[in-house]
Each structure stands twice: as C-alpha cells, then as structure tokens.
Enzyme design. Structure first.
Site, PDB file in Angstrom:
ATOM      1  N   HIS A  56       0.833  -1.207   0.000  1.00 57.63           N
ATOM      2  CA  HIS A  56       0.000   0.000   0.000  1.00 57.63           C
ATOM      3  C   HIS A  56       0.870   1.262   0.000  1.00 57.63           C
ATOM      4  CE1 HIS A  56      -4.231  -1.122   0.325  1.00 57.63           C
ATOM      5  NE2 HIS A  56      -3.900  -2.111   1.145  1.00 57.63           N
TER       6      HIS A  56
ATOM      7  N   TYR B 125      -1.896   4.173   7.438  1.00 58.74           N
ATOM      8  CA  TYR B 125      -2.475   3.067   6.670  1.00 58.74           C
ATOM      9  C   TYR B 125      -3.717   2.575   7.398  1.00 58.74           C
ATOM     10  CZ  TYR B 125      -2.936  -1.811   5.110  1.00 58.74           C
ATOM     11  OH  TYR B 125      -3.427  -3.010   4.672  1.00 58.74           O
ATOM     12  N   VAL B 126      -4.872   2.743   6.776  1.00 59.06           N
ATOM     13  CA  VAL B 126      -6.146   2.432   7.433  1.00 59.06           C
ATOM     14  C   VAL B 126      -7.002   1.557   6.525  1.00 59.06           C
ATOM     15  CG1 VAL B 126      -6.321   4.364   9.040  1.00 59.06           C
ATOM     16  CG2 VAL B 126      -6.890   4.747   6.659  1.00 59.06           C
TER      17      VAL B 126
ATOM     18  N   GLY C  61     -18.411   1.039   5.928  1.00 60.28           N
ATOM     19  CA  GLY C  61     -17.809   2.361   6.051  1.00 60.28           C
ATOM     20  C   GLY C  61     -18.395   3.381   5.089  1.00 60.28           C
TER      21      GLY C  61
ATOM     22  N   ILE D  44      10.001  27.839  19.862  1.00 60.12           N
ATOM     23  CA  ILE D  44      11.154  26.975  20.123  1.00 60.12           C
ATOM     24  C   ILE D  44      10.775  25.514  19.961  1.00 60.12           C
ATOM     25  CG2 ILE D  44      12.246  28.641  21.667  1.00 60.12           C
ATOM     26  CD1 ILE D  44      11.336  26.838  24.014  1.00 60.12           C
ATOM     27  N   GLY D  45       9.490  25.260  19.797  1.00 59.00           N
ATOM     28  CA  GLY D  45       9.030  23.905  19.572  1.00 59.00           C
ATOM     29  C   GLY D  45       7.580  23.901  19.133  1.00 59.00           C
TER      30      GLY D  45
ATOM     31  N   ALA E 230       0.665  21.334  20.975  1.00 54.12           N
ATOM     32  CA  ALA E 230       0.897  22.693  21.461  1.00 54.12           C
ATOM     33  C   ALA E 230       2.042  23.398  20.755  1.00 54.12           C
ATOM     34  CB  ALA E 230       1.173  22.649  22.964  1.00 54.12           C
TER      35      ALA E 230
ATOM     36  N   ASP F  20       2.217   8.875  27.275  1.00 54.81           N
ATOM     37  CA  ASP F  20       2.847   9.477  26.089  1.00 54.81           C
ATOM     38  C   ASP F  20       4.360   9.503  26.266  1.00 54.81           C
ATOM     39  OD1 ASP F  20       3.082  10.671  23.605  1.00 54.81           O
ATOM     40  OD2 ASP F  20       2.755  12.702  24.369  1.00 54.81           O
TER      41      ASP F  20
END
Length: 547
Positions: free
Chosen positions: A116, A133-134, A178, A352-353, A358, A465
C-alpha cells in the site's frame, strides 16, 4: 532474467475479502488492475467463504488480464504473502505458484501493508512520507528508517475499518459498512461525546464502537451517531499521525488503505498537514483499497534489488508485520533529499518547539526564564470535541506536573494557567531532550529514565505518552508533557506505558535500541513490581492482532 529491460509483473492480492489482479511494468505503468469484492450473504466475513471467492474469481480475473497482456510477456509473478486471513492467503499463494510454475517465471511474495505504501509513493509525489495506513484489518502509522518500515503507532485492539463495519452491521447497513457510515454522517448535526482513547501514538477503538452502538440502541438519530463516531475516530487517527509527525519530523504525510477513500478523513489530514507545514498525499481511489497492482509493484521493487524466493519460501505468513520486512529497494542517498539534505518538518521561527498538541514559545515570567505552552485550536476537529480535549489536557497536565514532584521526580514549575486560552506558563529548563542526547551517543543516563518511570508507577501515575522527546536532561532529568496522563494501578496500563516508550525508541533510535532499552529496563527494575509489569508487556505485545 535480463533486469536491464522493462519488466512486466503480475500481482495477486487476496488477503481478506477482495480478490485483485494487477499487471505493472518496472517503469510504473499500470497495464491492468481489477478487484472483485466478496459480499457475504449474511453479516460478517467467513474466512472459508472468502477463500472460495478467491478460488473462483482469480481464474476470471486472470483470464481477463491475459487478454490485455499476453502470458508470454509476463516476466515475474508476485503475490500477497501476508498479513491476512489464513485460508485467503493460501488460495492466493497457490494461484501464484501455479502460474509461476506453468510459465517458468520467478515468484516473489510481498508484504501487503508495505505494498500500500509503495503504490502510494508511485502514484503521488511522496518520497519519504509518514504513512497512515487504514483498512478493514489494519490501522498503522508507518515511517521508513534504518532499512525498515517501522510501526510507530497502531490500534491496540480493532482496526478502523473493522470498527466502522461492525457498527454498520449492528445498524443493519450493507457491507462494506464504512461507505454507509460516511453517507449518514454527512447529514448529522448533533455531536455526541464518545470515548476518545489515545495512548502516545496508539489508539483503542473497541470502547468507542461499543458506546456508538449503545447510542444507536437508545434511539438517537443514526445520522448523528454516524457523525459522532466518524468525527471521534478520525480525530484520533489524525492526532496520532500528528504525534508521529512531531516525533519523526518527516516532511510528508501520506494516507493509504481502503478507508483512505473517506472524504472526511482526507479533509482532516489535509488540514492537520497545513497546520504543521508539511505536504499531504493520497493516491487516487483505485489504488487506495486492496489491489493487484500494488502487489505487482512491490514485487518488481524487491526483485530488481536482488530479492529472490524459492517455492519453499512462499508459505503465507498471516501475522506478517510491516517491520518484519528488510527493505532492499530504498537507497538512503535518494530518499527525500534536497541538495543532499534530508527534508524535515519546518518549525515557525517564533517558536522553540511545535508538538502535536501545542506551540512552545520562550519568554520571561517576572524575573524567571519561562516557556508558554499553548494548546492551539485544531482545525480538523469539531469545535465541541476540540474544546473538550484542549481544556481537559491543559488542566490534567498542570495537576500531574505538581503531583509528580511529591514522588521525588523533577518537573518544570508552574507559574500560571490560562484555562480560557489553554495556556500554561512554566519554568524554562536548561538542558537537552533525551532524544538529542541519545542521537549524540549518550546512553548511560537512560537508566534514570527507567527509575523515573518506576517512581511514577509506584505513585499510580501512568504518563501515556512516553517518548524520548518528553524527558529533558540537565543536572537532573525532568519529565514533561502529561496531557494524556492518568491515575491507574492496573499492571496492564503500566505495561502499555512502557510499550509506548519502547516503540518510540525503536522508531528513531533503532541503531541504539538494545543499549537504550536495556538501560531503561535496568532502571525500571528498582520498582518493586517491575517484573510483573515487564511480563505483562510481553503478553500485551503478543496480542497485537492487526498487523
């Protein structure tokens, strides 16, 4: 075989309920591509019935294909080796073997998931994308690094296509469901709160499915339930893609798989990519779902780069994960570079990020150096869901940053919380994120990461996380970013916490993985229940069904 000439490969796809035959040249020209889907007489797909469907339709499709490209012009036979339903894979392999033997041409078995990705790259301008990839049986976030396609994120239970199909069956919609969920969702106007489960770069969909079924059973309008189910599930998919993007810094995102045909999902990802300043690609509809051309194309790529298979090597692998494949056809010097430099995501100069959630800016709070973390609005989410998520995570992060200090863990100090604008002002930590330290070759400090995680788990805190981007190393090691955190004493929750970290390390520190992970485990074992959590990790990893 003379590989200097333009080769022609025929590909057989049959991993589940779709039978596909495709013919493609080594220049990427698709000469034939047709798929026939098996529609079950009753709800659900029986593996044996799907296999019988393949046995009947492969013959029909092969005859039709050979009227377009004469059999004597076929140079190579390719087929889907896995993952998939065992009976379907066996029929597919048998068909490919029979043709290979009858015309005396080489045979190549390929990974369905990576097929795919590669057909997507062929049919778009993507070079080195982060890929979502779904499909009915797979939900993965993939990225190429270190000679493999690494699974950076995935479903922890059911695939998104399966989720939508099960809901559709529950509501007596035809197969595949779907399409009908998308149709009903267009007329929905009431958003209902449903479970939203993101753990790092992984998601869980089973609770969402059950809740949506209950909403339907309680006589809510089917249009509103489909709308809420689609908005919630697709927001989760877009979020984990965005999280993986922030972690890998890829410059491209590509959407592939059967569910990639959904217009709302494409719209969400397109908006997210615009917000992150990266390119977004999705192949034309014909090449989104399962098809024979993608199998043929990956067969050509592997064959031209030295891959060879004997018939004894063509036994199907039903659990053939993407990261089991040694990639021999991508050469680093040609992989997404501009003037020899690898392309990566661009972060705006005033920040800075820029993470998945966020924007991070540096400033001063009174006389202290500070950063401001602002959970910005996400254009891809409905306003109701976006407001709920940003508020909940802002408050949660502030609470956990305070709570972990009571466990003897270093964290930034909170200066101010602006709940209305979803901002937190906190102390600026002078140091480097663990990701940078590891890339520089520093490994010993990783034992401290394990000790910190152990302390959190002793205190009943699960981060949800954990990545090497969420630790800052200076004189001490600080842990940050608790937006997904929760309190839990469940061993499995702690095991999943470690799995999230393990996968993030494998995705970008693959060449140092063993040393980094062993150090982390060594530190984690200072936690008195570490062995039970590590054992549970093994069990959870074995349960990974959707490959």
């Amino acid at each position: 075989m003379d590989t200097s000439k333009d080769l022609i490969c025929i590909g057989f796809e049959g991993t589940a309920e779709k039978t596909g035959v495709g013919i493609i040249t080594s220049k990427g020209e698709v000469l034939f591509n047709k798929t026939i889907i098996y529609t079950p007489p009753v709800q659900g797909i029986h593996p044996r019935e799907a296999a019988d469907h393949h046995a009947e339709t492969f013959v029909k499709l092969l005859k039709e294909a050979l009227t377009v490209v004469p059999i004597e012009k076929i140079d190579l036979v390719s087929f889907s080796l896995g993952p998939g339903l065992g009976p379907s894979l066996r029929v597919t392999a048998t068909t490919a073997r029979a043709l290979s033997l009858s015309i005396n041409k080489p045979i190549i078995g390929v990974n369905h998931c990576i097929s795919h990705v590669e057909i997507g790259k062929l049919k778009t301008d993507a070079v080195d994308p982060l890929t979502l990839y779904v499909s009915g049986g797979n939900t993965q976030v993939l990225a190429y690094t270190g000679k493999k396609y690494r699974v950076i994120g995935e479903t922890l239970d059911i695939a998104i296509g399966n989720c939508l199909d099960q809901f559709a069956r529950h509501c007596n919609m035809p197969h595949p469901g779907g399409v009908y969920v998308e149709k009903y969702a267009k007329d929905g106007n009431k958003f209902m709160k449903l479970p939203y489960t993101v753990k790092g770069m992984d998601i869980s969909l089973s609770g969402l499915l059950t809740a949506a079924m209950k909403k339907y059973d309680s006589k809510e309008r089917i249009e509103d339930v489909c709308y809420s189910l689609q908005e919630t599930s697709f927001s989760m998919l877009t979020e984990i893609t965005e999280r993986a993007l922030a972690h890998t810094n890829k410059a491209e995102v590509m959407l592939v798989g059967g569910v990639a045909a959904n217009n709302r999902l494409k719209e969400m990802l397109d908006v997210m990519c615009s917000e992150q300043n990266v390119d977004f690609y999705v192949p034309e509809r014909e090449f989104c779902g399962d098809n024979g051309a993608m199998i043929a194309w990956l067969g050509i790529l592997q064959y031209l780069n030295g891959k060879r298979m004997d018939l004894a090597d063509t036994k199907p692998i039903s659990n053939y994960r993407s990261d089991m494949v040694e990639v021999n056809w991508i050469h680093e010097e040609n992989n997404n570079s501009e003037n020899g430099n690898i392309k990566s995501r661009i972060i705006p100069e005033h920040l800075i990020g820029k993470g998945a959630e966020a924007d991070i800016s540096k400033g001063r709070y009174l006389e202290f150096e500070s950063i401001t973390k602002e959970r910005v609005k996400k254009g891809y989410r409905t306003s109701e869901l976006d407001e709920l998520i940003r508020m909940r995570r802002t408050v949660k992060e502030a609470r956990f940053l305070a709570a972990i200090k009571e466990l003897g863990i270093y964290a930034p100090s909170i200066f101010d919380i602006d709940k209305e604008n979803k901002k937190i002002a906190m102390s600026y930590i002078h140091g480097k994120i663990a990701k940078e330290k590891i890339e520089e070759g520093s490994i010993d400090f990783c034992e401290d990461l394990g000790k910190i995680i152990g302390k959190m788990h002793v205190g009943g805190i699960v981060h949800n996380d954990l990545t090497t981007s969420n630790f800052i190393v200076s004189d001490n090691t600080f842990v940050i970013d608790f937006g997904l955190g929760k309190y839990s004493d469940l061993v499995e929750d702690k095991a999943i916490d470690l799995i999230v970290l393990k996968k993030s390390i494998m995705s970008i520190h693959y060449d140092k993985f063993d040393r980094v992970w062993n150090k982390i485990v060594e530190g984690y074992k200072t936690y008195n229940l570490a062995e039970s959590v590590l054992e549970c990790m093994k069990e959870v990893e074995k349960r990974a069904r959707y490959l």
